[in-house]
Write a protein that holds these residues in place. Structure first.
Motif, PDB file in Angstrom:
ATOM      1  N   LEU B 421       0.848  -1.188   0.000  1.00  0.00           N
ATOM      2  CA  LEU B 421       0.000   0.000   0.000  1.00  0.00           C
ATOM      3  C   LEU B 421       0.888   1.244   0.000  1.00  0.00           C
ATOM      4  O   LEU B 421       2.044   1.197   0.410  1.00  0.00           O
ATOM      5  N   ASN B 422       0.295   2.354  -0.438  1.00  0.00           N
ATOM      6  CA  ASN B 422       1.157   3.513  -0.596  1.00  0.00           C
ATOM      7  C   ASN B 422       1.150   4.430   0.631  1.00  0.00           C
ATOM      8  O   ASN B 422       0.745   5.572   0.569  1.00  0.00           O
ATOM      9  N   TYR B 423       1.493   3.872   1.778  1.00  0.00           N
ATOM     10  CA  TYR B 423       1.792   4.782   2.880  1.00  0.00           C
ATOM     11  C   TYR B 423       3.131   4.390   3.475  1.00  0.00           C
ATOM     12  O   TYR B 423       3.524   3.234   3.423  1.00  0.00           O
ATOM     13  N   SER B 424       3.857   5.360   3.974  1.00  0.00           N
ATOM     14  CA  SER B 424       5.192   5.059   4.480  1.00  0.00           C
ATOM     15  C   SER B 424       5.231   5.310   5.981  1.00  0.00           C
ATOM     16  O   SER B 424       4.264   5.783   6.571  1.00  0.00           O
ATOM     17  N   ASP B 425       6.353   4.968   6.538  1.00  0.00           N
ATOM     18  CA  ASP B 425       6.547   5.087   7.975  1.00  0.00           C
ATOM     19  C   ASP B 425       6.208   6.501   8.459  1.00  0.00           C
ATOM     20  O   ASP B 425       5.613   6.690   9.512  1.00  0.00           O
ATOM     21  N   HIS B 426       6.550   7.512   7.617  1.00  0.00           N
ATOM     22  CA  HIS B 426       6.335   8.900   8.048  1.00  0.00           C
ATOM     23  C   HIS B 426       4.864   9.263   8.143  1.00  0.00           C
ATOM     24  O   HIS B 426       4.490  10.165   8.893  1.00  0.00           O
ATOM     25  N   ASP B 427       4.040   8.580   7.355  1.00  0.00           N
ATOM     26  CA  ASP B 427       2.616   8.925   7.341  1.00  0.00           C
ATOM     27  C   ASP B 427       1.874   8.393   8.559  1.00  0.00           C
ATOM     28  O   ASP B 427       0.735   8.776   8.813  1.00  0.00           O
ATOM     29  N   VAL B 428       2.511   7.490   9.271  1.00  0.00           N
ATOM     30  CA  VAL B 428       1.818   6.891  10.410  1.00  0.00           C
ATOM     31  C   VAL B 428       1.942   7.821  11.618  1.00  0.00           C
ATOM     32  O   VAL B 428       3.035   8.287  11.943  1.00  0.00           O
ATOM     33  N   ILE B 429       0.825   8.068  12.263  1.00  0.00           N
ATOM     34  CA  ILE B 429       0.861   8.920  13.450  1.00  0.00           C
ATOM     35  C   ILE B 429       1.090   8.020  14.656  1.00  0.00           C
ATOM     36  O   ILE B 429       0.359   7.037  14.846  1.00  0.00           O
ATOM     37  N   LYS B 430       2.124   8.336  15.433  1.00  0.00           N
ATOM     38  CA  LYS B 430       2.484   7.447  16.538  1.00  0.00           C
ATOM     39  C   LYS B 430       2.400   8.182  17.869  1.00  0.00           C
ATOM     40  O   LYS B 430       2.780   9.352  17.963  1.00  0.00           O
ATOM     41  N   TRP B 431       1.940   7.490  18.854  1.00  0.00           N
ATOM     42  CA  TRP B 431       1.835   8.067  20.188  1.00  0.00           C
ATOM     43  C   TRP B 431       2.488   7.122  21.192  1.00  0.00           C
ATOM     44  O   TRP B 431       2.287   5.923  21.127  1.00  0.00           O
ATOM     45  N   VAL B 432       3.254   7.673  22.108  1.00  0.00           N
ATOM     46  CA  VAL B 432       3.856   6.824  23.143  1.00  0.00           C
ATOM     47  C   VAL B 432       3.539   7.399  24.509  1.00  0.00           C
ATOM     48  O   VAL B 432       3.531   8.620  24.700  1.00  0.00           O
ATOM     49  N   ARG B 433       3.262   6.522  25.450  1.00  0.00           N
ATOM     50  CA  ARG B 433       2.913   6.977  26.792  1.00  0.00           C
ATOM     51  C   ARG B 433       3.597   6.053  27.788  1.00  0.00           C
ATOM     52  O   ARG B 433       3.696   4.840  27.559  1.00  0.00           O
ATOM     53  N   TYR B 434       4.094   6.619  28.875  1.00  0.00           N
ATOM     54  CA  TYR B 434       4.724   5.795  29.915  1.00  0.00           C
ATOM     55  C   TYR B 434       3.917   5.900  31.190  1.00  0.00           C
ATOM     56  O   TYR B 434       3.602   7.003  31.643  1.00  0.00           O
ATOM     57  N   ILE B 435       3.583   4.788  31.761  1.00  0.00           N
ATOM     58  CA  ILE B 435       2.895   4.813  33.060  1.00  0.00           C
ATOM     59  C   ILE B 435       3.572   3.823  33.992  1.00  0.00           C
ATOM     60  O   ILE B 435       3.739   2.640  33.656  1.00  0.00           O
ATOM     61  N   GLY B 436       3.993   4.306  35.130  1.00  0.00           N
ATOM     62  CA  GLY B 436       4.560   3.405  36.135  1.00  0.00           C
ATOM     63  C   GLY B 436       3.580   3.284  37.279  1.00  0.00           C
ATOM     64  O   GLY B 436       3.110   4.290  37.818  1.00  0.00           O
ATOM     65  N   ARG B 437       3.216   2.068  37.643  1.00  0.00           N
ATOM     66  CA  ARG B 437       2.301   1.879  38.770  1.00  0.00           C
ATOM     67  C   ARG B 437       2.967   1.019  39.828  1.00  0.00           C
ATOM     68  O   ARG B 437       3.918   0.292  39.549  1.00  0.00           O
ATOM     69  N   SER B 438       2.428   1.122  41.012  1.00  0.00           N
ATOM     70  CA  SER B 438       2.962   0.273  42.060  1.00  0.00           C
ATOM     71  C   SER B 438       2.411  -1.130  41.873  1.00  0.00           C
ATOM     72  O   SER B 438       1.237  -1.306  41.593  1.00  0.00           O
ATOM     73  N   GLY B 439       3.266  -2.106  42.010  1.00  0.00           N
ATOM     74  CA  GLY B 439       2.787  -3.491  42.049  1.00  0.00           C
ATOM     75  C   GLY B 439       2.585  -3.813  43.516  1.00  0.00           C
ATOM     76  O   GLY B 439       1.749  -3.223  44.186  1.00  0.00           O
ATOM     77  N   ILE B 440       3.428  -4.711  44.021  1.00  0.00           N
ATOM     78  CA  ILE B 440       3.405  -4.943  45.461  1.00  0.00           C
ATOM     79  C   ILE B 440       4.571  -4.158  46.019  1.00  0.00           C
ATOM     80  O   ILE B 440       5.736  -4.511  45.824  1.00  0.00           O
ATOM     81  N   TYR B 441       4.233  -3.052  46.627  1.00  0.00           N
ATOM     82  CA  TYR B 441       5.251  -2.083  47.037  1.00  0.00           C
ATOM     83  C   TYR B 441       5.188  -1.997  48.544  1.00  0.00           C
ATOM     84  O   TYR B 441       4.364  -1.290  49.114  1.00  0.00           O
ATOM     85  N   GLU B 442       6.013  -2.784  49.198  1.00  0.00           N
ATOM     86  CA  GLU B 442       5.843  -2.957  50.637  1.00  0.00           C
ATOM     87  C   GLU B 442       7.105  -2.641  51.429  1.00  0.00           C
ATOM     88  O   GLU B 442       8.220  -2.913  50.989  1.00  0.00           O
TER      89      GLU B 442
END
Lengths: 953, 445
Positions: B421-442
């Motif tokens: 298909l005629n779309y390239s890597d640049h045409d793709v809109i990308k989003w990145v998100r980082y979330i750190g949560r507590s697991g068992i934090y004791e």
């Protein structure tokens, strides 16, 4: 979309209503009705009466309805086989449908209908579907072959489906390959010897290719199948390992575990000095740790497997201790397993951390977990010597908490610590004694009593303490009673003057007022010891005890090897071989690890390696059966010491003040004992020959010692006792509806005996046992009926000894010593065959005159002479000759030529055949050469086997 | 293999019962109910053997799923299958509850027929299943559609169908980490690890070939030696995340596992992560790290027993990340003894409450910036008891959410190629998100 209403109709007359609705003209109503039927079926109501009406709905183009009808059919076809035939036409038609989903649905469902008449019609459609153009149909058909095989194995073979299935392994579609592999593996399991899967380097290559492409489930089927393959050499093994390792990164834990299984198995074949071996070891650790972040149920499966892996290859996870620390929210089953692994991994390097953890755990809520944690502290002390002191002080802290079960558990483990480090931590005894009253569990009481008895000389009021236990002697459990008896005898030997009364009291309690034979016998033994020779008694009872070994609860090496081959499966979760929980023929095959064939260590021939089950792993630690079995060593101790006491009543009792008191009561007792046991001359010899050194480990079952005693007693007049092969299982329980028979043959005092052990592993009682032999080479036949007088209850075992005669009908068997046996009981008749050592037939008058020997030797043509090698035998000629004589192989002459001993021997078989032998023994050379001459040369092979067996045992 | 599958409600009534093998009888259904569901004690093992029949069970809310067998099956596979079964059901009708199961029992039977054949798990990817198990009948499909379905179900790329089209090609990457800690009262780290997941939501046309890169130590070290061509590519991409812990270049990953779409042999050989993603959401990878973890919070407990009827507790929490970042949903749970009669709490920030039913003081703070400190002190009145057993002092646990990855993981690139298909890597809109949560934090106290 609210189908839940179908679950609620429960009124009477429902069936009639449903019938009417099923026959309705309206499609919707029909469908509703079928749904109601299925709902009723689910909750367990019997709706089989509606069979014809439901089947009538089958002819429909509504796929949802069709599937429901099929579901109904699968459930009830077996109970209505005649009517199920009505459905055949639709199935056959559906198998021709243009829609592949419908074709597959038809063949899938048909295979689930277990009615003979239907399976006949299934063959043609199945054949077509196996070659269908659509992979979806093919993969469904592949599984269908396994279904059909389950119903009618013969039919599948006759129709050639197995070959078609094998062809599918080369299919272009990976899912078809995976299902074909699964089906073949399952079929192969019920035909252990049919080389069905025919794994060879080419087919393995195909499987490895498909492995990269198929679904997660398919990968599991393929890996499980690969694990059954044994590579030809270490190179092939390595190349398979290399292609399997990427699977360790799969998100599906089952894929990972199956890959671990393949690697663990094939690793056996890699030479240890290979770089790749080290790399592989390193690669295994991270995925195993990752499994611990899976859901708790999977964690449990993983931990049970890690427990095996840690025992087999401790190096893999030795640095990963921390991940096994217990989390507060772990389910209890995960906690207990983690604890187990923590102890296995404990070493000097990490012991401080481990102990700190264990101390935390000992304050938790769950009783089982706390107990195990306390026990673990004790095990650490025994395992890591440097930590012993810290462990003991931790245990003392715990005792101070006064929590009842913690205190009891701590006392049990402290006893073990005393065993390991005698005379080191006695300072804690005072603290222990303070808690005497709170002990209410037998194990803890027994442990405490043992401690008091063992250190009686340092406890001022030891006699008072023990006396307090004596009050309720008869209410105690056997374990405590036995321990109390021994402890008081110890006390008496240490402080004879003050405790005379006490010891008499306990001896009379044990011998006169108790119904327990173990207790009584031990009482008598002590009594007799004390009255005959107190010095000897002291030597015996207060003998130095062997130290207990460090590793506990290890799985026996051969079982461990088998379980490693079952990683990921139920067997590895239960830590039992599949035969222990699977019925029928499946899973009977015992899997083994392959033998190492590396270049450096290639001296071992592979056959030997296999036969020995991979032999014992290097430096296998000895095993203590369980913590509580301290009693075991006490019994051993009583049997093994180097005393040669005769039946003479003692007069040497003067050394001890109390002896006259004892002696009076003992006269008669000693008399009878002497008559019973001491009367046989072999008995004295038995004691004399018993090892003077204590067995180093406790793993010999207690009964073993006693068994030896009786063997010796029985073999009167034999210098060494005839060779008796170990008992083997002749008839496994699953082949005989729960009856397991194992046994061996023995020749005792000139009588051939078949010694059988019958075990009832079924749920019902077995009675009416009888036995019969088929005609055999030497005319062996039972000389009496099988003496099983009482019915054999579930889980009961009985040992029977059956005398045999040699006057039965004769027929030559192949092999010569083969014996076919039929055993009958109230359930059925079972057949098995076994091989007896021909030495059972060697008669006592087999010693030939020298002259006759010479003449006969010359007389027998040279063609009849056969020569054998016996390897690895380290006896000198004298010892060999003695040993052989025990089995009625008589040495007639001995000649020494150039440092080589030539022994000439003769044997007479029960049917009068003479065998002459020449045995060459060279000092320092473990290989013997043996030449056998006999008029009936067929027996030579068997005789040689006997030589080998006798000399090596 | 699996001989049968049962679903029960909390009372032990059967909702679904499907038997695959002849060796499993109807009585097996009752055996499990009597011996496990109605058993008096707590469940001691997820695998139970009753009369030579093995039962595997998992529980979802109050629903029991049990797989039954009489053979030596692959136990790990059975559990994986049960989880998968739950996922599939959730994807079809939402939460697994008695009502939903009863409402969809016909569907469940249909699913069970498809994903388990003679006890062997078959393709169970929801994406594929939804193309032909629809509860609306499939008669309408054309011949091509049918063969497309079967080739997808059995094919190499069983998780994606062909011919997907989007007007806007877009993808979202979520790096979700849970950081686990067990700390001694003295502040010594007893164990700490991060278990992370990279979740990808993709809306891409066609059959896109993707390549994912992160700051994996092994890859970076290799590139350091071998030239920086990839580095340049990474520099161009706009995916550099906003880490919280400062300038760590690369991280050591202890172990990782991948979704089945990732080519494992390629990862094993070159450590590159390439795949054709399923349409929509998927968990691309899971990983675990233990080295150089940024612990977002430090808990300093101080417990003093004042006589037999009073406890004084003081807890300090310190946030340990860039001051510009904000942690959210902070909750500290301080356990109290069972014989607590009253509690007085003073805290500098947030709200704290004694919850008698949970035997804990719960202290909640909505937001907290990096490099800050906060404190709570409490006086706990105790009822005198005769109970000799000491209070077990469960650890103080903590929950939070931070906008960075505590492991230090960063996404370097995610390249998309779709040759047809005629779309390239640049045409793709990308989003990145980082979330750190507590697991068992004791922290133990």
């Amino acid at each position: 979309m609210t189908d839940s209403k179908y679950f609620t109709t429960t009124k009477k007359g429902e069936i009639f209503e449903l019938k009417a609705e099923l026959n309705s003209d309206k499609k919707e109503k029909k469908k509703e009705a079928v749904k109601k039927v299925i709902a009723s079926m689910t909750v367990g109501k019997d709706v089989s009466a509606l069979f014809p009406d439901v089947v009538n709905c089958m002819q429909t183009d509504n796929l949802e309805l069709k599937k429901l009808v099929y579901l109904y059919l699968m459930n009830y076809a077996k109970s209505q086989p005649d009517m199920a035939i009505m459905a055949v036409n639709t199935f056959v038609k559906d198998c021709e449908d243009p829609n592949p989903l419908i074709r597959a649905l038809a063949v899938r469902t048909m295979g689930c209908i277990r009615v003979d008449k239907i399976t006949e019609y299934l063959c043609e459609p199945l054949r077509k579907c196996l070659k269908d153009e659509d992979p979806y149909v093919r993969k469904t058909a592949a599984v269908c072959v396994a279904k059909l095989h389950d119903i009618n194995a013969q039919l599948v073979e006759d129709q050639g489906f197995l070959d078609t299935l094998k062809d599918l392994i080369s299919d272009s579609n990976p899912m078809v390959v995976a299902n074909a592999v699964a089906a073949l593996s399952e079929i192969a399991e019920s035909h252990p010897n049919s080389n069905l899967l025919d794994l060879n380097p080419q087919s393995i290559n195909k499987l490895l290719t498909a492995l990269n492409e198929c679904t997660e489930w398919g990968q599991i089927f393929i890996l499980d199948c690969l694990a059954n393959y044994t590579p030809r050499d270490d190179r092939e093994s390595q190349s398979i390992c290399e292609r399997v390792t990427p699977r360790l990164s799969h998100a599906n834990s089952a894929v990972v575990l199956s890959a671990v299984k393949v690697l663990m198995k094939f690793m056996e074949m890699l030479p240890k000095d290979l770089d790749y071996y080290g790399t592989l070891l390193k690669k295994l650790a991270p995925p195993l740790v990752t499994l611990l972040s899976a859901e708790p149920e999977l964690q449990y499966v993983a931990l049970r497997n890690i427990n095996l892996i840690v025992q087999k290859r401790p190096e893999i996870l030795k640095h990963e201790m921390k991940v096994f620390f217990v989390k507060y929210n772990d389910p209890i089953y995960v906690k207990l397993e983690k604890l187990d692994i923590m102890i296995r991994l404990a070493s000097q390097a990490n012991i401080a951390q481990v102990l700190a953890e264990l101390k935390e755990y000992a304050t938790e809520v769950d009783v089982d977990f706390v107990r195990k944690a306390v026990r673990a502290i004790g095990r650490c002390a025994i395992k890591v010597e440097q930590s012993a002191e810290r462990c003991v002080s931790t245990l003392l802290d715990l005792i101070q908490t006064k929590v009842n079960y913690v205190v009891q558990e701590a006392i049990v483990v402290i006893k073990d610590i005393f065993r390991k480090y005698p005379n080191k931590y006695e300072s804690v005894i005072a603290t222990l004694c303070e808690n005497l009253d709170s002990l209410d569990e037998p194990e803890a009481r027994a442990a405490m009593i043992w401690i008091v008895g063992e250190y009686a000389e340092r406890i001022d009021n030891a006699d008072e303490l023990l006396e307090s236990f004596l009050e309720g002697f008869h209410d105690e459990s056997t374990q405590v009673q036995l321990q109390l008896l021994t402890a008081i005898v110890k006390l008496f030997l240490k402080k004879p003057t003050e405790t005379q009364e006490l010891v008499q009291q306990v001896l009379s309690l044990a011998t006169q007022d108790s119904d327990n034979p173990d207790l009584r016998d031990r009482g008598y033994i002590y009594w007799r010891l004390l009255s005959t020779d107190p010095v000897a008694a002291k030597e015996v009872v207060l003998a130095e005890k062997p130290l207990i070994s460090e590793e506990t609860d290890l799985i026996e090496p051969t079982l461990l090897e088998e379980l490693i081959c079952h990683i990921g499966t139920l067997a590895s979760v239960y830590h039992k071989p599949p035969s222990a929980f699977v019925e029928g023929s499946r899973g009977v095959m015992h899997k083994r690890l392959p033998a190492r064939t590396g270049s450096g260590e290639g001296t071992e021939c592979p056959d030997v390696g296999n036969a020995a089950g991979g032999s014992a792993p290097e430096a296998a630690p000895s095993i203590i059966p369980s913590q509580g079995d301290l009693l075991g060593d006490l019994l051993n101790l009583d049997l093994a010491p180097p005393t040669t006491t005769g039946p003479t009543p003692s007069t040497s009792g003067m050394q001890m003040g109390g002896m006259d008191l004892l002696g009076g009561g003992l006269e008669s007792l000693v008399g009878t004992l002497g008559g019973d046991i001491g009367g046989s001359p072999a008995m004295g010899a038995g004691f004399g020959a018993a090892p003077a050194v204590m067995p180093a480990s406790l793993n010999a079952p207690v009964g073993g010692g006693l068994g030896d005693l009786f063997d010796l007693g029985g073999g009167v007049g034999m210098p060494m006792g005839a060779y008796i092969p170990p008992k083997t299982v002749w008839l496994p329980a699953m082949k005989a509806k729960g009856l397991e028979i194992s046994g061996t043959f023995a020749r005792r005092a000139g009588v051939i005996q078949m010694e059988l052990v019958l075990t009832n592993k079924a749920m019902s009682v077995m009675t009416d046992f009888a036995i019969q032999f088929n005609r055999n080479s030497f005319g062996l036949a039972p000389a009496g009926p099988l003496q099983v007088l009482t019915p054999l209850g579930p889980n009961q075992t009985i040992e029977v000894s059956l005398p045999l005669s040699t006057v039965g009908p004769v027929m030559k068997m192949d092999p010569l010593n083969n014996l076919q046996v039929a055993v009958k009981n109230n359930i059925d008749v079972f057949y098995f065959s076994c091989q007896y050592p021909i030495s059972m037939l060697f008669v006592e008058d087999g010693k030939m005159e020298r002259q006759v020997f010479l003449a006969t030797w010359k007389d027998i043509p040279n063609d009849n002479e056969s020569q054998f090698q016996i390897q690895d035998c380290h006896l000198n000629s004298e010892a060999a000759s003695n040993k052989l004589q025990g089995s009625n192989i008589f040495t007639i002459a001995k000649r020494t030529v150039e440092g080589q001993d030539m022994l000439y021997m003769s044997i007479k078989l029960s049917n009068g055949i003479w065998v002459l032998a020449e045995l060459k023994v060279q000092a320092g050379n473990p290989n013997y050469t043996i030449s056998l001459k006999c008029r009936a040369p067929e027996v030579s092979q068997c005789v040689f086997q006997c030589y080998e067996a006798v000399l090596k045992n | 293999m699996i001989g049968g599958l049962f679903i029960y409600n909390h009372k032990g009534e059967v909702l679904i019962s499907r038997v695959y093998r002849d060796d499993i009888g109807r009585n097996a259904v009752d055996a499990f109910r009597v011996n496990v569901i109605h058993a008096r004690q707590q469940v001691r093992s997820p695998v139970t053997n009753i009369a030579r029949t093995s039962f595997f069970h998992v529980k979802r809310s109050n629903i029991w799923l049990a797989a039954v067998t009489k053979q030596n099956v692959n136990a790990a596979m059975v559990f994986e299958f049960l989880y998968k079964m739950c996922d599939v059901m959730t994807a079809y009708f939402g939460k697994i509850s008695e009502e939903n199961i009863k409402n969809n029992f016909v569907l469940i039977y249909e699913l069970l027929d498809e994903i388990l054949d003679f006890g062997y798990p078959q393709n169970s990817e929801t994406g594929a299943l939804k193309t032909f198990i629809t509860q609306t009948g499939i008669k309408s499909q054309s011949k091509e559609e049918q063969s497309q379905i079967t080739s997808q179900v059995t094919g190499q790329i069983g998780w994606r169908r062909e011919g997907i089209k989007y007007r806007r090609n877009e993808l979202f990457l979520d790096v979700l980490e849970s950081v686990n800690l067990l700390m001694s009262p003295q502040g010594q780290v007893l164990s700490a690890h991060v278990s992370g997941r990279v979740v990808m939501k993709s809306y891409l046309s066609g059959m896109p070939e993707c390549k994912f890169g992160m700051n994996d130590k092994i890859v970076i070290d290799k590139q350091g030696k071998g030239g920086a061509s990839e580095e340049a590519a990474a520099g161009k991409s706009d995916l550099g995340g906003s880490g919280g812990g400062g300038g760590k270049q690369s991280i050591a990953i202890d172990d990782c596992t991948f979704h089945q779409c990732v080519r494992l042999s390629k990862f094993d050989a070159e450590r590159s992560i390439s795949f054709i993603p399923p349409d929509g959401e998927c968990e691309l990878m899971r990983y675990r790290t233990t080295k150089d973890i940024i612990l977002p919070f430090r808990v300093i407990p101080l417990v003093r027993e004042v006589g037999r009827t009073k406890l004084e507790v003081k807890v300090v929490i310190k946030s340990n990340f860039k001051p510009s970042l904000l942690a959210q949903k902070i909750e500290v749970r301080i356990p109290t003894p069972l014989n607590t009669s009253g509690v007085q709490v003073i805290c500098m920030k947030g709200k704290a409450k004694y919850k008698a039913s949970e035997n804990a003081i719960v202290w909640k703070i909505k937001r907290m910036a990096g490099m800050k400190e906060s404190q709570i002190s409490a006086e706990i009145e105790l009822l005198p008891t005769n109970d000799k057993k000491k209070w077990a002092r469960p650890p103080i646990s903590m929950n939070f959410e931070v906008p960075f990855a505590p492991s230090g993981l960063k996404v370097r690139y995610l390249k998309v190629f779709e040759p047809k298909l005629n779309y390239s890597d640049h045409d793709v809109i990308k989003w990145v998100r980082y979330i750190g949560r507590s697991g068992i934090y004791e922290t133990r106290c």
